[in-house]
Design a protein around this motif. Structure first.
Motif, PDB file in Angstrom:
ATOM      1  N   ASP A  73      11.679 -11.423  25.926  1.00 28.45           N
ATOM      2  CA  ASP A  73      12.739 -10.840  26.757  1.00 28.45           C
ATOM      3  C   ASP A  73      12.655  -9.319  26.805  1.00 28.45           C
ATOM      4  O   ASP A  73      13.034  -8.702  27.795  1.00 28.45           O
ATOM      5  N   GLU A  74      12.197  -8.731  25.691  1.00 27.04           N
ATOM      6  CA  GLU A  74      12.150  -7.267  25.602  1.00 27.04           C
ATOM      7  C   GLU A  74      10.837  -6.860  24.949  1.00 27.04           C
ATOM      8  O   GLU A  74      10.254  -7.641  24.208  1.00 27.04           O
ATOM      9  N   ASP A  76       8.882  -3.524  22.839  1.00 28.83           N
ATOM     10  CA  ASP A  76       8.958  -2.196  22.275  1.00 28.83           C
ATOM     11  C   ASP A  76       7.944  -1.312  23.018  1.00 28.83           C
ATOM     12  O   ASP A  76       7.028  -1.804  23.671  1.00 28.83           O
ATOM     13  N   GLU A  77       8.140   0.002  22.926  1.00 26.46           N
ATOM     14  CA  GLU A  77       7.388   0.960  23.737  1.00 26.46           C
ATOM     15  C   GLU A  77       5.860   0.801  23.586  1.00 26.46           C
ATOM     16  O   GLU A  77       5.121   0.771  24.558  1.00 26.46           O
ATOM     17  N   VAL A  94      17.591 -13.367  21.389  1.00 22.85           N
ATOM     18  CA  VAL A  94      16.836 -12.496  22.302  1.00 22.85           C
ATOM     19  C   VAL A  94      15.507 -12.160  21.625  1.00 22.85           C
ATOM     20  O   VAL A  94      15.485 -11.668  20.485  1.00 22.85           O
ATOM     21  N   LYS A  96      12.111 -10.095  21.093  1.00 26.64           N
ATOM     22  CA  LYS A  96      11.509  -8.785  21.373  1.00 26.64           C
ATOM     23  C   LYS A  96      10.074  -8.750  20.845  1.00 26.64           C
ATOM     24  O   LYS A  96       9.814  -9.178  19.721  1.00 26.64           O
TER      25      LYS A  96
END
Ligand code: NAP
Length: 283
Positions: A73-74, A76-77, A94, A96
Motif C-alpha cells: 500500500d505504501e 518508503d522513499e 496497511v 509498507k
C-alpha cells in the motif's frame, strides 16, 4: 505468537530464519520466522495475508522483489526510488514496503568497518542487482567518486543511466581495462558485486584483483558470502587492507528488517554468530 517469514522461490538454504529467530528469542518477542516458498501466481494472495493482526510482515527475496513492490500500500522513499522491496511491514493492516538491502549495506559499512563514505573514492566491480543496491546506498552518502567496472561495460553504463543522477561522480570501465589497477590503488573502498569467487561456480578460485592491485589503506567488501573468505578477501588480507565479508550485508538487511517489524534494537552480534555457526555446519 506473531508470524513473519520470507517469500522466495528456492529457500532451503536461507539463513534468514536462523538469525531472525535468534533475535526474536533474545528480545523475548513471541514470533516465529518461517520460510514461505511460493510460485509467482501465489504471491499476491500471500502478501494480502500479511494484513492479519498476528503478522509482523515479511522479507522478500529473488525473484519477487520487483513484483512485491507493486503489491504493497505504501513505499518508503528508498524503495520507491529503486523500484524493488525486500521487506514488508504490516502496520495494522496497511502494508509498507522497504529496501533494507540498501540501508543495511551502508549501515554494515559504518557499524562494522567504521567506514564513513563521505568524500571517499569507491570502486565497484559488477553491475547486477547487488551492485545496484550498493551504489544506490552510496548515492546518499556524499562520496567523492564511484567507478563501476564490469565485464560488460555497456551494462554499467545502462545502470547509471537508469539512476539518472549526478553523473560527475561516476565513471565506468571494463574489468579488462589496463587502468583498473590505477583506479583500484586510488580507492578507499573496493566492493566486489560480481559472482566471481562464488563457491560451486567455475569462478570459485578466481578474483578480479590481485594483492598488488589493492591498497593497504582501504576496505575491501566482497558481497559474495559463500565462501565466507573469498579469494578477493584473501588477497586483501595479503595487501594489509581491512576486509568486510558478504555475510555482513545479509545480516544487516535482516537487522534493519527486524527493527522495522519490532521497533527494538536488533542483537547484531548474536545474529551474526548464529548465522556463522549455521553456515559452517552446512558447508
Ligand atoms: P547478477 O545480477 O546476475 O550480476 C552478476 C554480476 O557478476 C554482473 O556484473 C556480471 O557481469 C558479473 N559476472 C558474472 N560472471 C562473471 C565473470 N566470469 N567475470 C566477471 N564478471 C562476472 O547477480 P547479483 O544478484 O548482483 O549477485 C552477485 C553476487 O552477489 C552473487 O554471488 C550473489 O550471491 C551475491 N549477493 C550477496 C548478497 C549478500 O547479502 N551478501 C546479496 C545479493 C547478492 P556481466 O554484467 O558482464 O554479466
Amino acid at each position: 505468537m506473531y508470524q513473519v517469514g520470507i517469500f522466495g522461490e528456492k529457500l532451503s538454504h536461507s539463513l534468514s530464519p536462523v538469525f531472525q529467530n535468534v533475535a526474536f528469542e533474545y528480545c523475548e518477542i513471541q514470533a516465529l520466522y518461517e520460510i514461505w516458498e511460493l510460485s509467482p501466481d501465489q504471491l499476491l494472495e500471500r502478501v494480502n495475508l500479511l494484513r492479519q493482526s498476528n503478522t509482523l510482515g515479511a522479507n522478500v527475496t529473488i525473484p519477487y522483489k520487483e513484483l512485491a513492490y507493486n503489491m504493497v500500500d505504501e513505499l518508503d522513499e528508498t524503495a520507491l526510488q529503486i523500484g524493488a522491496i525486500n521487506t514488508i511491514v504490516n502496520n495494522s493492516g496497511v502494508l509498507k514496503g522497504y529496501n533494507t538491502d540498501i540501508t543495511g549495506f551502508i549501515r554494515s559499512l559504518k557499524e562494522v568497518a567504521s567506514f564513513l563514505p563521505s568524500g571517499k573514492n569507491v570502486l565497484i566491480l559488477g553491475a547486477g542487482g547487488a551492485a545496484r543496491a550498493a551504489i544506490f546506498g552510496l548515492l546518499n552518502e556524499n562520496v567523492n567518486s564511484i567507478t563501476v567496472a564490469n565485464r560488460t561495460e555497456g551494462r554499467a553504463v545502462k545502470m547509471l543511466d537508469d539512476f539518472g543522477v549526478n553523473k560527475e561522480i561516476f565513471k565506468t570501465m571494463s574489468i579488462y581495462d589496463k587502468n583498473l589497477t590505477q583506479v583500484s590503488l586510488n580507492s578507499d573502498l573496493i566492493i566486489n558485486a560480481t559472482s566471481v569467487g562464488m563457491q560451486h561456480s567455475e569462478m570459485e578460485d578466481e578474483t578480479l584483483l590481485s594483492a598488488h592491485q589493492i591498497p593497504r589503506n582501504c576496505v575491501v567488501y566482497d558481497i559474495v558470502y559463500n565462501p565466507l573468505l573469498t579469494p578477493l578477501l584473501k588477497n586483501a588480507q595479503i595487501a594489509g587492507a581491512e576486509i568486510m565479508q558478504g555475510l555482513w550485508m545479509l545480516i544487516f538487511q535482516g537487522v534493519d528488517s527486524f527493527e522495522l517489524w519490532t521497533g527494538k534494537s536488533a542483537p547484531v552480534q548474536k545474529m551474526y554468530k548464529k548465522a556463522m555457526e549455521t553456515f559452517d555446519s552446512q558447508h
